[in-house]
Design a protein around this motif. Structure first.
Motif, PDB file in Angstrom:
ATOM      1  N   ALA A   1       0.838  -1.204   0.000  1.00  0.00           N
ATOM      2  CA  ALA A   1       0.000   0.000   0.000  1.00  0.00           C
ATOM      3  C   ALA A   1       0.871   1.251   0.000  1.00  0.00           C
ATOM      4  O   ALA A   1       0.591   2.228  -0.705  1.00  0.00           O
ATOM      5  N   VAL A   2       1.933   1.229   0.805  1.00  0.00           N
ATOM      6  CA  VAL A   2       2.860   2.369   0.852  1.00  0.00           C
ATOM      7  C   VAL A   2       3.577   2.536  -0.490  1.00  0.00           C
ATOM      8  O   VAL A   2       3.643   3.641  -1.040  1.00  0.00           O
ATOM      9  N   LEU A   3       4.085   1.440  -1.024  1.00  0.00           N
ATOM     10  CA  LEU A   3       4.866   1.513  -2.261  1.00  0.00           C
ATOM     11  C   LEU A   3       4.014   1.920  -3.454  1.00  0.00           C
ATOM     12  O   LEU A   3       4.474   2.638  -4.346  1.00  0.00           O
ATOM     13  N   MET A   4       2.747   1.494  -3.490  1.00  0.00           N
ATOM     14  CA  MET A   4       1.882   1.859  -4.607  1.00  0.00           C
ATOM     15  C   MET A   4       1.655   3.361  -4.671  1.00  0.00           C
ATOM     16  O   MET A   4       1.401   3.909  -5.743  1.00  0.00           O
ATOM     17  N   ALA A   5       1.737   4.039  -3.540  1.00  0.00           N
ATOM     18  CA  ALA A   5       1.570   5.487  -3.527  1.00  0.00           C
ATOM     19  C   ALA A   5       2.849   6.217  -3.924  1.00  0.00           C
ATOM     20  O   ALA A   5       2.810   7.401  -4.251  1.00  0.00           O
ATOM     21  N   MET A   6       3.984   5.495  -3.941  1.00  0.00           N
ATOM     22  CA  MET A   6       5.269   6.133  -4.183  1.00  0.00           C
ATOM     23  C   MET A   6       5.800   5.925  -5.601  1.00  0.00           C
ATOM     24  O   MET A   6       6.553   6.759  -6.106  1.00  0.00           O
ATOM     25  N   VAL A   7       5.435   4.817  -6.242  1.00  0.00           N
ATOM     26  CA  VAL A   7       6.026   4.507  -7.549  1.00  0.00           C
ATOM     27  C   VAL A   7       5.516   5.461  -8.620  1.00  0.00           C
ATOM     28  O   VAL A   7       4.461   6.082  -8.472  1.00  0.00           O
TER      29      VAL A   7
ATOM     30  N   ALA B   1      -2.793   0.072   6.813  1.00  0.00           N
ATOM     31  CA  ALA B   1      -2.785  -0.083   5.358  1.00  0.00           C
ATOM     32  C   ALA B   1      -4.014   0.579   4.742  1.00  0.00           C
ATOM     33  O   ALA B   1      -3.935   1.195   3.665  1.00  0.00           O
ATOM     34  N   LEU B   2      -5.149   0.461   5.428  1.00  0.00           N
ATOM     35  CA  LEU B   2      -6.381   1.094   4.962  1.00  0.00           C
ATOM     36  C   LEU B   2      -6.219   2.616   4.907  1.00  0.00           C
ATOM     37  O   LEU B   2      -6.586   3.268   3.924  1.00  0.00           O
ATOM     38  N   LEU B   3      -5.650   3.187   5.961  1.00  0.00           N
ATOM     39  CA  LEU B   3      -5.441   4.635   6.009  1.00  0.00           C
ATOM     40  C   LEU B   3      -4.444   5.084   4.949  1.00  0.00           C
ATOM     41  O   LEU B   3      -4.609   6.146   4.330  1.00  0.00           O
ATOM     42  N   VAL B   4      -3.409   4.276   4.726  1.00  0.00           N
ATOM     43  CA  VAL B   4      -2.418   4.605   3.694  1.00  0.00           C
ATOM     44  C   VAL B   4      -3.086   4.671   2.322  1.00  0.00           C
ATOM     45  O   VAL B   4      -2.836   5.589   1.532  1.00  0.00           O
ATOM     46  N   SER B   5      -3.961   3.706   2.028  1.00  0.00           N
ATOM     47  CA  SER B   5      -4.660   3.701   0.740  1.00  0.00           C
ATOM     48  C   SER B   5      -5.583   4.906   0.601  1.00  0.00           C
ATOM     49  O   SER B   5      -5.721   5.477  -0.485  1.00  0.00           O
ATOM     50  N   LEU B   6      -6.222   5.302   1.698  1.00  0.00           N
ATOM     51  CA  LEU B   6      -7.080   6.484   1.663  1.00  0.00           C
ATOM     52  C   LEU B   6      -6.260   7.748   1.382  1.00  0.00           C
ATOM     53  O   LEU B   6      -6.679   8.618   0.607  1.00  0.00           O
ATOM     54  N   ILE B   7      -5.085   7.852   2.010  1.00  0.00           N
ATOM     55  CA  ILE B   7      -4.202   8.990   1.744  1.00  0.00           C
ATOM     56  C   ILE B   7      -3.738   8.960   0.297  1.00  0.00           C
ATOM     57  O   ILE B   7      -3.673   9.992  -0.381  1.00  0.00           O
ATOM     58  N   HIS B   8      -3.417   7.774  -0.189  1.00  0.00           N
ATOM     59  CA  HIS B   8      -3.000   7.605  -1.585  1.00  0.00           C
ATOM     60  C   HIS B   8      -4.070   8.131  -2.534  1.00  0.00           C
ATOM     61  O   HIS B   8      -3.768   8.851  -3.501  1.00  0.00           O
ATOM     62  N   MET B   9      -5.322   7.802  -2.277  1.00  0.00           N
ATOM     63  CA  MET B   9      -6.424   8.231  -3.146  1.00  0.00           C
ATOM     64  C   MET B   9      -6.525   9.749  -3.236  1.00  0.00           C
ATOM     65  O   MET B   9      -6.924  10.289  -4.274  1.00  0.00           O
ATOM     66  N   SER B  10      -6.191  10.444  -2.168  1.00  0.00           N
ATOM     67  CA  SER B  10      -6.362  11.898  -2.141  1.00  0.00           C
ATOM     68  C   SER B  10      -5.062  12.651  -2.399  1.00  0.00           C
ATOM     69  O   SER B  10      -5.051  13.888  -2.341  1.00  0.00           O
ATOM     70  N   SER B  11      -3.973  11.939  -2.693  1.00  0.00           N
ATOM     71  CA  SER B  11      -2.688  12.611  -2.839  1.00  0.00           C
ATOM     72  C   SER B  11      -2.028  12.398  -4.195  1.00  0.00           C
ATOM     73  O   SER B  11      -0.942  12.919  -4.433  1.00  0.00           O
ATOM     74  N   ARG B  12      -2.667  11.635  -5.100  1.00  0.00           N
ATOM     75  CA  ARG B  12      -2.094  11.430  -6.435  1.00  0.00           C
ATOM     76  C   ARG B  12      -3.098  11.872  -7.491  1.00  0.00           C
ATOM     77  O   ARG B  12      -4.308  11.779  -7.283  1.00  0.00           O
ATOM     78  N   TYR B  13      -2.598  12.341  -8.625  1.00  0.00           N
ATOM     79  CA  TYR B  13      -3.459  12.833  -9.685  1.00  0.00           C
ATOM     80  C   TYR B  13      -3.546  11.895 -10.886  1.00  0.00           C
ATOM     81  O   TYR B  13      -4.380  12.103 -11.763  1.00  0.00           O
ATOM     82  N   GLU B  14      -2.676  10.872 -10.961  1.00  0.00           N
ATOM     83  CA  GLU B  14      -2.746   9.942 -12.086  1.00  0.00           C
ATOM     84  C   GLU B  14      -3.930   8.992 -11.907  1.00  0.00           C
ATOM     85  O   GLU B  14      -4.082   8.374 -10.854  1.00  0.00           O
ATOM     86  N   ALA B  15      -4.737   8.866 -12.961  1.00  0.00           N
ATOM     87  CA  ALA B  15      -5.921   7.997 -12.881  1.00  0.00           C
ATOM     88  C   ALA B  15      -5.521   6.557 -12.592  1.00  0.00           C
ATOM     89  O   ALA B  15      -6.172   5.866 -11.802  1.00  0.00           O
ATOM     90  N   TRP B  16      -4.429   6.084 -13.228  1.00  0.00           N
ATOM     91  CA  TRP B  16      -4.027   4.691 -13.016  1.00  0.00           C
ATOM     92  C   TRP B  16      -3.565   4.450 -11.590  1.00  0.00           C
ATOM     93  O   TRP B  16      -3.754   3.380 -11.036  1.00  0.00           O
ATOM     94  N   SER B  17      -2.974   5.463 -10.949  1.00  0.00           N
ATOM     95  CA  SER B  17      -2.516   5.317  -9.569  1.00  0.00           C
ATOM     96  C   SER B  17      -3.689   5.328  -8.593  1.00  0.00           C
ATOM     97  O   SER B  17      -3.755   4.515  -7.671  1.00  0.00           O
ATOM     98  N   ILE B  18      -4.631   6.229  -8.815  1.00  0.00           N
ATOM     99  CA  ILE B  18      -5.803   6.319  -7.939  1.00  0.00           C
ATOM    100  C   ILE B  18      -6.651   5.062  -8.048  1.00  0.00           C
ATOM    101  O   ILE B  18      -7.191   4.565  -7.048  1.00  0.00           O
ATOM    102  N   ALA B  19      -6.781   4.522  -9.277  1.00  0.00           N
ATOM    103  CA  ALA B  19      -7.547   3.286  -9.453  1.00  0.00           C
ATOM    104  C   ALA B  19      -6.929   2.154  -8.658  1.00  0.00           C
ATOM    105  O   ALA B  19      -7.631   1.352  -8.034  1.00  0.00           O
ATOM    106  N   ARG B  20      -5.594   2.063  -8.661  1.00  0.00           N
ATOM    107  CA  ARG B  20      -4.938   1.014  -7.871  1.00  0.00           C
ATOM    108  C   ARG B  20      -5.159   1.231  -6.382  1.00  0.00           C
ATOM    109  O   ARG B  20      -5.270   0.284  -5.609  1.00  0.00           O
ATOM    110  N   ALA B  21      -5.226   2.505  -5.943  1.00  0.00           N
ATOM    111  CA  ALA B  21      -5.502   2.786  -4.530  1.00  0.00           C
ATOM    112  C   ALA B  21      -6.897   2.287  -4.157  1.00  0.00           C
ATOM    113  O   ALA B  21      -7.095   1.707  -3.081  1.00  0.00           O
TER     114      ALA B  21
END
Length: 209
Positions: A15-21, A127-147
């Motif tokens: 979950a952490v790495l998916m928000a960083m790559v 991990a749940l909170l990390v994914s929620l932060i990921h959803m609101s902190s990235r602008y790429e559609a493919w990244s948000i979909a993975r979140a």
């Protein structure tokens, strides 16, 4: 550390790495690994508890999330495959700081509430909170979909860890709905990319039929 502990830690770390790559190929691989973590949780519980029907969950996760969903979600889209970047209102250091705070908060909260298996549940909540932060902190559609898909995967593992009081038909129904949701998110995100030809969700205003 048991295999179940390792599987839950895998869910958190991916979950952490998916928000960083910065590439779709990388996040695609990480999503597959995260799905393997959920499958491992189900397999461990199927072995240690009298719930043999959990092997159906293992098979469904492997087929849907490891094989089908990653191929469906932008796998052959040249625009997405060629995209490289981390469009975000926050830098890498700030994101890591937020993830650390979320993890500490989750672990402290679960231990304070004295929920069964506090460390496992705490890591899953983190991990749940990390994914929620990921959803609101990235602008790429493919990244948000993975979140979004990762959020469903983590919830699925959480149901298995703390929600095994469900009757067999009810639990299988939850699994089927969750997997259908994963397919739906994949299809919608892929359609948005095909129609709008952009990876930046800020440019996706309204679909005109």
């Amino acid at each position: 550390m048991t295999l179940l502990d390792l599987a839950v830690f895998l869910l958190w770390s991916t979950a952490v790495l998916m928000a960083m790559v910065k590439t779709n190929r990388s996040v695609n691989l990480l999503f597959r690994i995260q799905a393997l973590g959920e499958a491992t949780v189900a397999a461990v519980l199927a072995v240690t508890l009298p719930y043999s029907w959990l092997w159906l969950t293992v098979a469904a996760v492997l087929i849907i999330k490891v094989l089908i969903v990653p191929r469906l979600l932008f796998h052959n889209d040249p625009l997405v495959q060629g995209d490289y970047g981390a469009r975000s209102p926050f830098g890498t250091t700030a994101l890591l700081f937020f993830f650390l705070l979320a993890t500490v908060f989750a672990l402290v909260l679960v231990h304070w509430m004295k929920i069964g298996h506090p460390t496992l549940v705490g890591v899953l909540l983190a991990a749940l909170l990390v994914s929620l932060i990921h959803m609101s902190s990235r602008y790429e559609a493919w990244s948000i979909a993975r979140a979004l898909l990762g959020l469903e995967t983590i919830c699925g593992a959480g149901i298995l860890v703390i929600g095994l009081t469900l009757e067999e038909p009810a639990d299988l129904a939850v699994d089927i709905v969750a997997l259908f949701l994963a397919l739906t998110i994949s299809w919608v995100a892929s359609t948005l990319m095909r129609l709008k030809h952009t990876v930046d969700v800020r440019e996706i205003k309204e679909l005109i039929g």
